[in-house]
Design an enzyme around this catalytic site. Structure first.
Site, PDB file in Angstrom:
ATOM      1  N   TYR A 151       0.856  -1.190   0.000  1.00 34.30           N
ATOM      2  CA  TYR A 151       0.000   0.000   0.000  1.00 34.30           C
ATOM      3  C   TYR A 151       0.888   1.234   0.000  1.00 34.30           C
ATOM      4  O   TYR A 151       1.851   1.317   0.761  1.00 34.30           O
ATOM      5  CB  TYR A 151      -0.900   0.007   1.244  1.00 34.30           C
ATOM      6  CG  TYR A 151      -1.775   1.236   1.372  1.00 34.30           C
ATOM      7  CD1 TYR A 151      -2.849   1.443   0.511  1.00 34.30           C
ATOM      8  CD2 TYR A 151      -1.529   2.187   2.370  1.00 34.30           C
ATOM      9  CE1 TYR A 151      -3.663   2.575   0.635  1.00 34.30           C
ATOM     10  CE2 TYR A 151      -2.340   3.316   2.490  1.00 34.30           C
ATOM     11  CZ  TYR A 151      -3.404   3.503   1.630  1.00 34.30           C
ATOM     12  OH  TYR A 151      -4.206   4.618   1.752  1.00 34.30           O
ATOM     13  N   ASP A 246       9.275   2.886  -0.234  1.00 32.92           N
ATOM     14  CA  ASP A 246       8.221   3.524   0.553  1.00 32.92           C
ATOM     15  C   ASP A 246       8.405   3.086   1.999  1.00 32.92           C
ATOM     16  O   ASP A 246       7.991   1.995   2.398  1.00 32.92           O
ATOM     17  CB  ASP A 246       6.848   3.129   0.013  1.00 32.92           C
ATOM     18  CG  ASP A 246       5.726   3.819   0.789  1.00 32.92           C
ATOM     19  OD1 ASP A 246       6.031   4.512   1.786  1.00 32.92           O
ATOM     20  OD2 ASP A 246       4.556   3.663   0.398  1.00 32.92           O
ATOM     21  N   LYS A 274       4.290   8.985   9.121  1.00 32.62           N
ATOM     22  CA  LYS A 274       4.028   8.330  10.417  1.00 32.62           C
ATOM     23  C   LYS A 274       5.002   8.756  11.539  1.00 32.62           C
ATOM     24  O   LYS A 274       4.823   9.819  12.107  1.00 32.62           O
ATOM     25  CB  LYS A 274       3.947   6.816  10.215  1.00 32.62           C
ATOM     26  CG  LYS A 274       2.747   6.498   9.287  1.00 32.62           C
ATOM     27  CD  LYS A 274       2.397   5.062   9.109  1.00 32.62           C
ATOM     28  CE  LYS A 274       1.094   4.974   8.318  1.00 32.62           C
ATOM     29  NZ  LYS A 274       1.106   4.127   7.150  1.00 32.62           N
TER      30      LYS A 274
HETATM   31  C1  LIG Z   1       0.482   4.682   5.802  1.00 27.65           C
HETATM   32  C2  LIG Z   1       1.196   4.455   4.544  1.00 27.65           C
HETATM   33  C3  LIG Z   1       1.068   5.332   3.452  1.00 27.65           C
HETATM   34  C4  LIG Z   1       0.083   6.472   3.424  1.00 27.65           C
HETATM   35  O1  LIG Z   1       0.340   7.420   4.403  1.00 27.65           O
HETATM   36  P1  LIG Z   1      -0.854   8.442   4.824  1.00 27.65           P
HETATM   37  O2  LIG Z   1      -0.191   9.382   5.768  1.00 27.65           O
HETATM   38  O3  LIG Z   1      -1.912   7.570   5.436  1.00 27.65           O
HETATM   39  O4  LIG Z   1      -1.325   9.091   3.585  1.00 27.65           O
HETATM   40  C5  LIG Z   1       1.868   5.122   2.346  1.00 27.65           C
HETATM   41  N1  LIG Z   1       2.732   4.101   2.304  1.00 27.65           N
HETATM   42  C6  LIG Z   1       2.870   3.223   3.319  1.00 27.65           C
HETATM   43  C7  LIG Z   1       3.870   2.124   3.210  1.00 27.65           C
HETATM   44  C8  LIG Z   1       2.089   3.365   4.464  1.00 27.65           C
HETATM   45  O5  LIG Z   1       2.210   2.478   5.451  1.00 27.65           O
END
Ligand SMILES: *Cc1c(COP(=O)(O)O)cnc(C)c1O
Length: 435
Positions: A151, A246, A274
């Protein structure tokens, strides 16, 4: 669910949820919070303290959601609250450069040296969207390779799912995503080195970037197979494509320096989020200076944000990273994670329940599966009904796991031996309910 229309809500959370459903799709601001993956109604949380959250009915729960990852120091750590309070007293936002941005960038770079130049944004979604735009601009190519079950936020290009076949041009994963947006995305099974090789052999000259969760966390924790990340680095280099890690979730979590430090592989671009915002809205992208200098106003690739680099958010992030830089701090959360993972396996075995508990750093997932989970197909094959039963048993016993079999459990430096012991006691009973 129609039940709540006919039955009077019995808890304060259920009553509050009814009111929320009046205004919001599913009663929530982000889908997973609605408990659709496990059934029942979500708890409203009124307070967090270290490893615990307190819900609207006064239940105190050991929390493994941690706001879906950010709270690596636990809830409301005094250093973060003090930094926020101090900074917010001077105003919330100025739309001008601030000293806090420079300080946070310096700390990020100490942990993740590949981020030579970076930019702060306000969410992980935005970080990924911007990194992809940059990769496409820098290569003058359109195709993006992503992996099934990874994701990367909810922007169109990465909301693609696999069609049939080993590696396929993506189909939209949501109504409203144009076929064209998803069609420029190639979806490949996670950990499938051979499929990656084939995709490059066929489309290599048209691939702008490969984006990957270097330890998958959004289908539950699935570590990279030996050689997988190396193969991504090798193929992207051979075809002059950009490698994007990511690390919105894995940054500071699988290792203080992220997955790239843990596995010793340097991506061209990295996305973060995060942890670096201390629980306030944030994202960041960065990497090779020659690429990042193509972002406006140094270069032509446009990307902007009214609230980007917000001083209050920056101050929270600085406080978190300063704390994590102290010897032994991060390690304590990782040690608690291994202890919990091993304890869960033992407790399940005692009840004759088959589980796998992959864990990396401060992340783990109990999969109800007899075989190791290595990709999206094996993750999907897990027993989600068992997870739902387990989830509700744990909640009844004072533990708050994530409300989906495919979410990562997060630990923090506030999760010590006592919290782990409490969790394992609850788990032993919850497994015997299932077994
Ligand atoms: C949480 C997450 C996102 C999206 O981040 P948001 O702040 O919710 O938009 C993108 N990539 C990864 C791997 C994530 O865990």
């Amino acid at each position: 669910m129609t039940a709540s229309r006919t039955e009077a809500p019995t808890t304060e959370s259920a009553r509050l949820y009814e009111a929320a459903r009046h205004y919001f799709p599913g009663g929530v601001s982000s889908p997973v919070r609605a408990f659709n993956g496990v059934g029942g109604t979500p708890r409203f949380i009124v307070r967090g303290e270290g490893a615990f959250v307190v819900d609207a009915d006064g239940n105190r729960l050991v929390d493994y959601v941690l706001a879906y990852g950010p709270h690596i120091l636990g809830h409301a750590p005094p250093c973060v609250i003090a930094a926020i309070t101090r900074t917010v007293a001077n105003g919330t936002s100025f739309g001008a450069p601030s000293t806090q941005e420079t300080e946070l960038a310096g700390l990020v770079q100490e942990f993740i040296p590949s981020m030579q130049v970076m930019r702060f944004v306000t969410s992980g979604t935005e970080a990924v969207m911007s990194a992809i735009r940059l990769a496409r601009a820098a290569t003058s190519r359109n195709l993006i390779v992503k992996f099934e079950g990874n994701y990367h936020g909810h922007s169109d290009a990465v909301l693609a799912r696999a069609g049939s076949g080993v590696a396929t041009l993506g189909l939209p994963d949501s109504p409203g995503v144009p076929a064209g947006a998803a069609g420029d995305t190639i979806v490949v099974p996670y950990n499938d080195i051979e499929a990656v090789r084939e995709v490059f052999a066929e489309h290599g000259g048209r691939i702008a970037a490969v984006i990957v969760e270097p330890v998958a966390g959004n289908m539950g924790v699935v570590p990279p197979a030996p050689g997988f990340l190396e193969a991504l680095r090798w193929q992207t280099t051979a075809y002059d494509a950009i490698l994007i890690f990511d690390e919105v979730m894995t940054g500071f979590r699988v290792d203080p320096g992220g997955a790239q430090t843990l596995f010793g592989i340097s991506p061209d671009l990295t996305t973060l989020g995060k942890v670096i915002g201390g629980g306030l809205p944030i994202g960041a992208y960065g990497g090779r200076a020659d690429l990042m200098r193509q972002i406006a106003p140094d270069g032509p690739v446009y990307q902007a944000g009214t609230l980007a680099g917000n001083p209050v958010v920056m101050a929270a992030g600085i406080a978190v990273l300063r704390e994590l830089a102290k010897p032994g701090v991060w390690r304590s959360a990782a040690d608690a994670t291994s202890a919990l993972a091993e304890g869960l396996v033992d407790a399940a075995q005692s009840s004759g329940v088959s589980i796998q508990v992959p864990h990396v750093g401060t992340m783990l997932t109990p999969f109800f599966s007899e075989v190791p989970v290595t990709d999206y197909a094996t993750a999907r094959a897990c027993d989600t009904k068992r997870y739902a039963t387990f989830f509700h048993s744990m909640l009844q016993r004072g533990v708050s796991p994530p409300p989906s079999a495919f979410e990562t459990w997060f630990l923090s430096t506030a999760h010590g031996e006592d919290e782990v012991a409490l969790t394992l006691e609850a788990a032993a009973e919850a497994f015997s309910d299932i077994g």
